[in-house]
Scaffold this motif. Structure first.
Motif, mmCIF file in Angstrom:
data_model
loop_
_atom_site.group_PDB
_atom_site.id
_atom_site.type_symbol
_atom_site.label_atom_id
_atom_site.label_comp_id
_atom_site.label_asym_id
_atom_site.label_seq_id
_atom_site.Cartn_x
_atom_site.Cartn_y
_atom_site.Cartn_z
ATOM 1 N N GLY A 1 105.406 98.916 43.766
ATOM 2 C CA GLY A 1 106.555 98.715 44.710
ATOM 3 C C GLY A 1 106.441 97.501 45.273
ATOM 4 N N VAL A 2 105.483 97.042 45.531
ATOM 5 C CA VAL A 2 105.316 95.612 46.512
ATOM 6 C C VAL A 2 105.897 94.700 45.481
ATOM 7 C CG1 VAL A 2 103.844 94.049 47.509
ATOM 8 C CG2 VAL A 2 103.601 96.554 47.862
ATOM 9 N N ASP B 1 107.547 94.763 42.895
ATOM 10 C CA ASP B 1 108.895 94.839 42.325
ATOM 11 C C ASP B 1 109.802 94.154 43.495
ATOM 12 O OD1 ASP B 1 108.571 95.656 39.743
ATOM 13 O OD2 ASP B 1 109.449 97.776 40.203
ATOM 14 N N TYR B 2 109.361 94.439 44.765
ATOM 15 C CA TYR B 2 110.288 93.925 45.555
ATOM 16 C C TYR B 2 109.890 92.249 45.719
ATOM 17 C CZ TYR B 2 111.553 92.289 50.501
ATOM 18 O OH TYR B 2 112.374 91.494 51.416
ATOM 19 N N ASP C 1 112.335 91.075 43.081
ATOM 20 C CA ASP C 1 113.678 91.215 43.446
ATOM 21 C C ASP C 1 114.309 90.009 44.467
ATOM 22 O OD1 ASP C 1 114.013 93.523 42.134
ATOM 23 O OD2 ASP C 1 113.898 94.665 43.682
ATOM 24 N N ASN C 2 113.337 89.502 45.223
ATOM 25 C CA ASN C 2 113.366 88.384 46.176
ATOM 26 C C ASN C 2 112.775 87.025 45.807
ATOM 27 O OD1 ASN C 2 114.755 90.057 48.774
ATOM 28 N ND2 ASN C 2 113.358 91.280 47.765
ATOM 29 N N ARG D 1 110.319 93.154 35.802
ATOM 30 C CA ARG D 1 110.554 94.064 36.792
ATOM 31 C C ARG D 1 110.598 95.280 36.485
ATOM 32 N NH1 ARG D 1 112.565 97.586 40.064
ATOM 33 N NH2 ARG D 1 113.385 97.122 42.191
ATOM 34 N N GLU E 1 107.996 103.769 46.243
ATOM 35 C CA GLU E 1 109.091 103.606 47.202
ATOM 36 C C GLU E 1 108.634 103.116 48.600
ATOM 37 O OE1 GLU E 1 112.055 103.277 46.537
ATOM 38 O OE2 GLU E 1 112.089 104.153 44.614
ATOM 39 N N TYR F 1 107.634 99.610 47.856
ATOM 40 C CA TYR F 1 108.625 98.532 48.144
ATOM 41 C C TYR F 1 108.975 98.332 49.516
ATOM 42 C CZ TYR F 1 113.077 96.539 46.414
ATOM 43 O OH TYR F 1 114.109 95.697 46.280
ATOM 44 N N GLN F 2 109.310 99.357 50.180
ATOM 45 C CA GLN F 2 109.608 99.341 51.712
ATOM 46 C C GLN F 2 108.384 98.545 52.652
ATOM 47 O OE1 GLN F 2 112.653 99.729 52.950
ATOM 48 N NE2 GLN F 2 113.164 100.488 50.712
ATOM 49 N N ALA G 1 106.359 96.335 51.872
ATOM 50 C CA ALA G 1 106.760 94.874 51.426
ATOM 51 C C ALA G 1 107.756 94.364 52.126
ATOM 52 C CB ALA G 1 106.767 94.594 49.654
ATOM 53 N N LYS G 2 108.936 94.899 52.142
ATOM 54 C CA LYS G 2 110.053 94.602 52.700
ATOM 55 C C LYS G 2 109.875 94.254 54.206
ATOM 56 C CE LYS G 2 115.117 95.671 53.416
ATOM 57 N NZ LYS G 2 115.166 95.845 54.659
#
Length: 286
Positions: A24-25, A27-28, A31-32, A57, A267, A270-271, A273-274
């Motif tokens: 998840g990390v 993929d974030y 994405d960025n 990804r 998930e 991912y969050q 990392a954000k």
């Protein structure tokens, strides 16, 4: 996107199925467009890192969650056919070469230095291996880096017997520092404050009898890991590490097969990392 100091390293811990957090990390990051000049990775972190290296990804998530449900590649039944608790034929041959092809060309073209950690059974020391041309050697290193002692066979790389890199160097922050990366983003699969509580046990001579130095380091697994956790937390407090990790104790174990739990952990990665990147940019605005 280059938001970190120029010599920032990326360190990826292992943790077997806990590694879906790392998926998840990463993929974030993809994405960025968050990239690094250097990455050192261990075990499950190495496998996840390869998909980051090839810029595929979602590939690690599909492999770790979707394909787990479809192919059921975890189970003690594989001990009888492959001397492993994993279906390594599916994981390291069928998936990367047939089912969900790994983009070797993109991986080898990526300018990021990418190292995978293994443990040399003869010397009892960590090896930090890279491969830029040979797909078979790349997969052999990844397989060695994820070969858990006792339940996976030894993998030969460059005529040397290798096992899981996490035996000695589960969180290779010191390797990142030694290679010229004073600030590092470290992706962990345990919450802050976690420590292994069990006592280390001396490995008897009849286990790995040809590899006495391996037995010695296997007798100190918990001590090695806890020392690294303490170092990471100290560096976090000093501001030389940005850690991305689960916020609470995990309900996912090393060989988790519950895909709902694994999806939730992905998930969370991912969050986390954000939030970590937003925190960093607020603290160090560009």
């Amino acid at each position: 996107m280059n938001i970190f100091p120029i010599n920032t390293g990326l360190v990826l811990e292992g943790g077997c199925m806990r590694g879906v957090f790392t998926s998840g990390v990463l993929d974030y990051f993809m994405d960025n467009q968050i990239e690094f000049p250097y990455c050192v990775s261990v075990s499950a972190g190495a496998c996840n890192g390869l998909s980051y290296m090839s810029r595929q990804r979602g590939r690690a998530k599909i492999t770790n969650i979707d394909f787990l449900e479809k192919y059921r590649y975890i189970g003690m039944k594989y001990l009888w056919t492959q001397r492993s608790n994993l279906d390594r034929e599916t994981l390291y041959d069928k998936i990367p070469n047939e089912i969900l092809p790994f983009d070797y060309a993109a991986c080898f073209a990526n300018p990021m230095t990418f190292e995978m950690v293994t443990t040399n059974c003869l010397t009892g020391k960590s090896c930090y291996l890279s491969e830029r041309n040979n797909p078979e050697r790349l997969l052999a290193i990844a397989k060695a880096s994820t070969s858990l002692p006792f339940v996976c066979p030894i993998v030969w790389v460059d005529h040397q017997p290798m096992l899981d890199g996490g035996i000695i160097d589960s969180i290779p922050i010191e390797r990142a520092l030694a290679t010229g990366h004073p600030f590092n983003v470290v992706v962990l699969t345990r919450n802050r404050g976690f420590r292994k509580s069990g006592h280390d046990i001396k490995i008897p001579k009849y286990i790995y009898r040809r590899f006495p130095r391996l037995r010695l380091v296997l007798s100190k697994l918990n001590a090695y890991y806890n020392r690294q956790l303490e170092l990471i937390e100290r560096m976090e407090d000093e501001g030389t590490v940005l850690s991305i990790r689960p916020q609470h104790p995990l309900e996912v174990n090393r060989l988790e097969s519950d895909t709902k739990k694994l999806t939730a952990l992905y998930e969370e990665g991912y969050q986390c990392a954000k939030r970590a990147i937003e925190y960093y940019l607020k603290k160090y605005p560009h």
